[in-house]
Every structure is written in C-alpha cells, then in structure tokens.
Write an enzyme that holds these catalytic residues in place. Structure first.
Site, short mmCIF file in Angstrom:
data_model
loop_
_atom_site.label_atom_id
_atom_site.label_comp_id
_atom_site.label_asym_id
_atom_site.label_seq_id
_atom_site.Cartn_x
_atom_site.Cartn_y
_atom_site.Cartn_z
N ASP A 153 25.26 -8.52 -9.28
CA ASP A 153 25.60 -8.70 -10.36
C ASP A 153 24.14 -7.64 -11.24
OD1 ASP A 153 27.56 -9.99 -9.81
OD2 ASP A 153 26.31 -11.73 -10.64
N ASP A 178 21.12 -21.13 -15.53
CA ASP A 178 21.44 -22.27 -15.44
C ASP A 178 19.78 -22.45 -14.61
OD1 ASP A 178 22.37 -21.24 -12.82
OD2 ASP A 178 24.17 -21.50 -12.79
N ASP A 185 27.48 -11.15 -3.74
CA ASP A 185 27.91 -9.89 -4.30
C ASP A 185 26.52 -9.63 -5.78
OD1 ASP A 185 28.00 -12.11 -6.17
OD2 ASP A 185 29.87 -12.27 -6.29
P1 ATP Z 1 27.25 -17.53 -6.11
O1 ATP Z 1 26.85 -16.67 -4.73
O2 ATP Z 1 28.06 -19.27 -5.79
O3 ATP Z 1 28.25 -16.48 -6.36
P2 ATP Z 1 25.82 -16.96 -8.34
O4 ATP Z 1 24.63 -17.86 -8.67
O5 ATP Z 1 25.72 -15.89 -8.14
O6 ATP Z 1 26.44 -17.90 -7.02
P3 ATP Z 1 27.59 -16.94 -10.09
O7 ATP Z 1 28.94 -17.28 -10.49
O8 ATP Z 1 27.96 -15.83 -9.37
O9 ATP Z 1 26.65 -17.32 -9.32
O10 ATP Z 1 27.01 -16.93 -11.53
C1 ATP Z 1 25.70 -15.39 -11.91
C2 ATP Z 1 25.09 -16.11 -12.07
O11 ATP Z 1 24.96 -16.19 -14.10
C3 ATP Z 1 24.16 -17.09 -11.90
O12 ATP Z 1 23.35 -16.61 -10.38
C4 ATP Z 1 23.33 -17.14 -13.03
O13 ATP Z 1 21.95 -16.70 -13.45
C5 ATP Z 1 24.54 -17.22 -14.22
N1 ATP Z 1 25.58 -18.65 -14.64
C6 ATP Z 1 26.41 -18.52 -13.49
N2 ATP Z 1 27.15 -20.51 -14.33
C7 ATP Z 1 26.32 -20.32 -15.15
C8 ATP Z 1 26.27 -21.16 -16.10
N3 ATP Z 1 27.08 -22.83 -15.84
N4 ATP Z 1 24.96 -21.55 -16.97
C9 ATP Z 1 24.20 -20.51 -17.06
N5 ATP Z 1 24.00 -19.29 -16.58
C10 ATP Z 1 25.47 -19.21 -15.41
MG MG Z 2 27.46 -14.77 -8.01
#
Ligand code: ATP
Ligand code: MG
Length: 395
Positions: free
Chosen positions: A56, A126, A54
C-alpha cells in the site's frame, strides 16, 4: 513531531524486495512533487522477513491528482473512503491520501475521510508495527510511533490509548488477536486490559468486516492460534456462541484444535488452494461428529444417513441463527455438502461404495479435500482416501 529516521544501514529492508510497480508508483508521485511512501503491512512484513501480500502507498496527493498522474491506470473508488486503485496487469495497488483522525475521541468512527499530514496519517493507524513509512528513493524508514523498536521487541502496541482506539473501531480488537496469532508477538499490558473492558463493543462493528477477518484467518495457516485466542479473550461467545462450549471445554478443546491444526497444515503448503467451505467445515464437522457418535451410543445403532442430513441441517441453522456474522448462503450450502458427503466417503459402517451419489464432480472434489483434512487429524482414515483417489473400476 519529528520521526525517528532509520537509514539504509540501520534497517533490514532491501530495495529489491519491494514490488517493482509499487516502487515506480511512489517515484512517479514524488517526481510530480508529492510526498509518497510505502506504508502499513508491507513495511512491517519486510522488517519481519516475510513476503508482503500487498504494497500500500500513502501520499500527500489528493485522489484527483493521483488520477491525473496515472490516468486510465487509476480508478478512484469508494464514496466515504476515497482511495485510488492503480492497475498493473492483474495486480492492484492501493494509494491513499494522508488522512487525519481524532485519536482522542471515544466515539465510533463513522467518517474517515479528512485529509491530513503524514504524521496524522500515522496516528490514525491501529498498531505501531503497522504505522511505518518506507521511502524508497533514499531507502529510509520513518517511524513516528516507535514501531521499529516494538517489532524488535516482538511487541504489539496500539497507537494512542488502547481503550479509546478499540471503542472507536472495535474491529481493531480482532486485528490485535489476528496479528498476535500470525506473528506470535506479545501484547502490550494496556491492550490486554482494554480487550477485556471493551470486548462487548465488538457487536457494534460492521459484521461484514468481522466475517472477512474470520474467513481470512481460517485461510492464514494460523487458524488454531487465532481461534484459541478468540475463545480465551471471550470473543467466540460474542461472535459465534454455538462454538463456545466446544472450543473451550476441556473434553473437546483438543479435538477442535486438531481440526484447525490440520487446516493450518494444509494452508501452509506452497501454491495450495483450499475452498473456504473446506476450512469452515473444519470448525463445524467435529461438533457434528461428536453428536453423531453420542447418538449412536445412546441408541445402540448406526445412525441412518437421513438422520445425519437432518442433524447437519439443524446444526448449520443453529450456527446461522446465533452468530453475529452472516455466513453467505452459498458458503453454508457448500459446507453442508462437504460435511454430509463425508458419510458417503467414509461410511460409519461397511465399505465405501463407488456408486455413492455425488451431485457433481465439484461436490466430490470438495468432499475429498475435506477428507484429506480429516486424514491429517486421523491417519486411520487413509485407506478411505486411497480408495477414492483411485479411478473407479470399469463397469
Ligand atoms: P494484512 O497483511 O492482513 O493485509 P495489514 O496490516 O496490511 O495486514 P490491511 O487491512 O491491509 O492490514 O490494512 C492496511 C493498513 O491500514 C494497516 O497496516 C494499518 O496501518 C491500517 N489499518 C487497517 N485497518 C485499520 C483499522 N481498523 N484502524 C486503523 N488502521 C487500520
Ligand atoms: Mg494489507
């Protein structure tokens, strides 16, 4: 603080890899005078030459301003975490306003809805690799935390002090292991140390978030690596104690791994849909099978189906009662059917019978999917699969 800026020639992200709707949403926000970037997983995945799940968007625009710009296409969601969802057909893009967080506090985060600057928005994230902004108009990457260099070094590093960041939100520890399993990155020493010190805090997190991470990782095609890391760092014991012995003991570890490897092999096939029940069965079935084999040996007899049903039921009840996460009843019901029906598809003794009773075509399909997974672990079961894949003989 000023970010390190990587120009178009200094990074590998190409504009045509960016989702067209995400691109147009960023440009619309910018044209209205706001700052807007792609952020998080999509920028990381593009740098790693992987297809993002996705895209964001992070912006200086407040939720009401986003709503005004996108009108009916935009739905504001969440009371605590106010976010905008932009709808393009059946695709949804998440747009969040820059937020600030106190990265030096060691208390658990309860509220995360204070607006902030773009730099503050980066610092509350994170890991360094998840905190990069991509500005599509000039095709720049803005890096406040050294994330580009960490990705090049294949290094997973928390933003800020790892112990504090894990105490603030213990789910980050599971996310660290998820990214380690997914990308095979090395973990920063400080983070490894903090995992050990803070692991007990994991039970302070919202169990629904942990459950979702576990189920998503079963679907990720990297489940074997992930569950092995969970076990190695002591999280299985805290989250799913029923599995601890089986996943860590020398005699059974390889068997458990072979089932997860089979689940990974299935999930890595393109355009495949495998029910979560089939994947969860991969974790539970080998434990049951071992127990049944031991009982058969002890009693010097083939266990009747009735006893197998009872054993499965009590195993699943044990999993429910001891786990930190609450598996949904419907999911466990499907796991029960998928597992117990294996003993109809592949009887311990004798040939399978076409009139084996399946309560519905869906149950049969579910059980057959799991038999396919078992065949990857044990190719000798292939003739059973052939038998069931053939149409039944006409009466
Ligand atoms: P995925 O490919 O699994 O979706 P992702 O990194 O995009 O991995 P998401 O859960 O979609 O994970 O979260 C989007 C963004 O939000 C992350 O890339 C990170 O920058 C931030 N984020 C998500 N969870 C946390 C957390 N627990 N603490 C701090 N930042 C977070
Ligand atoms: Mg994501």
């Amino acid at each position: 603080m000023r970010p390190t800026i990587y120009t178009r020639d200094e990074h590998s992200v190409r504009l045509d890899q960016v989702d067209e709707h995400a691109l147009s949403a960023v440009l619309t926000l910018q044209d209205a005078g706001h700052t807007a970037y792609l952020v998080g997983g999509s920028v990381r995945d593009l740098l790693l030459k992987k297809k993002p799940k996705d895209f964001d968007i992070s912006t200086s625009a407040r939720p009401e301003e986003i709503k005004k710009l996108f009108q009916r296409q935009c739905l504001l969601i969440g009371r605590r975490f106010r976010l905008a969802h932009l709808r393009f057909g059946n695709k949804i893009l998440e747009v969040s306003t820059f937020r600030a967080g106190d990265i030096t506090s060691s208390s658990i985060i309860l509220h995360d809805n204070r607006w902030g600057s773009e730099e503050e928005d980066v610092m509350r994230r994170d890991f360094t690799m998840n905190a990069l902004f991509y500005e599509p108009r000039k095709q720049l990457i803005l890096d406040y935390v050294g994330g580009v260099k960490d990705i090049e070094k294949r290094l997973l590093r928390t933003i800020g002090e790892a112990h504090l960041r894990f105490r603030q939100d213990p789910v980050r520890m599971i996310r660290l292991l998820k990214f380690q399993a997914r990308f095979g990155f090395r973990c920063d020493e400080e983070a490894i140390h903090a995992l050990d010190t803070c692991k007990h805090e994991i039970v302070k997190s919202a169990e629904a978030r942990i459950l979702e991470e576990l189920l998503k990782m079963l679907e990720s095609g990297r489940a074997e690596a992930f569950f092995s890391l969970l076990s190695e760092y002591g999280f299985i014991n805290l989250l799913l104690p029923c599995f601890q012995h089986f996943l860590s003991h020398n005699d059974t570890r390889e068997l458990a791994a072979s089932y997860l490897r089979a689940a990974d092999e299935m999930m890595q096939q393109p355009n495949i849909f495998i029910d979560r029940a089939t994947l969860l069965s991969a974790l539970i079935f080998p434990i049951l099978e071992q127990e049944i084999l031991t009982l058969c040996e002890d009693r010097q007899m083939i266990l009747p189906l009735r006893d197998i049903l009872q054993l499965t039921d009590s195993l699943l009840q044990g999993v429910c009662a001891s786990s930190f996460v609450h598996f949904p009843k419907k999911l466990l019901g499907s796991v029960y059917l998928s597992i117990t029906n294996q003993f109809r598809l592949t009887p311990i003794k004798g040939e399978p019978k076409y009139h084996a009773r399946f309560s519905s075509a869906d149950d049969f399909k579910l059980a057959l999917d799991f038999l396919r997974l078992r065949c990857l672990v044990n190719p000798k079961l292939g003739h059973f699969l052939e038998h069931w894949e053939k149409p039944p003989p006409k009466e």
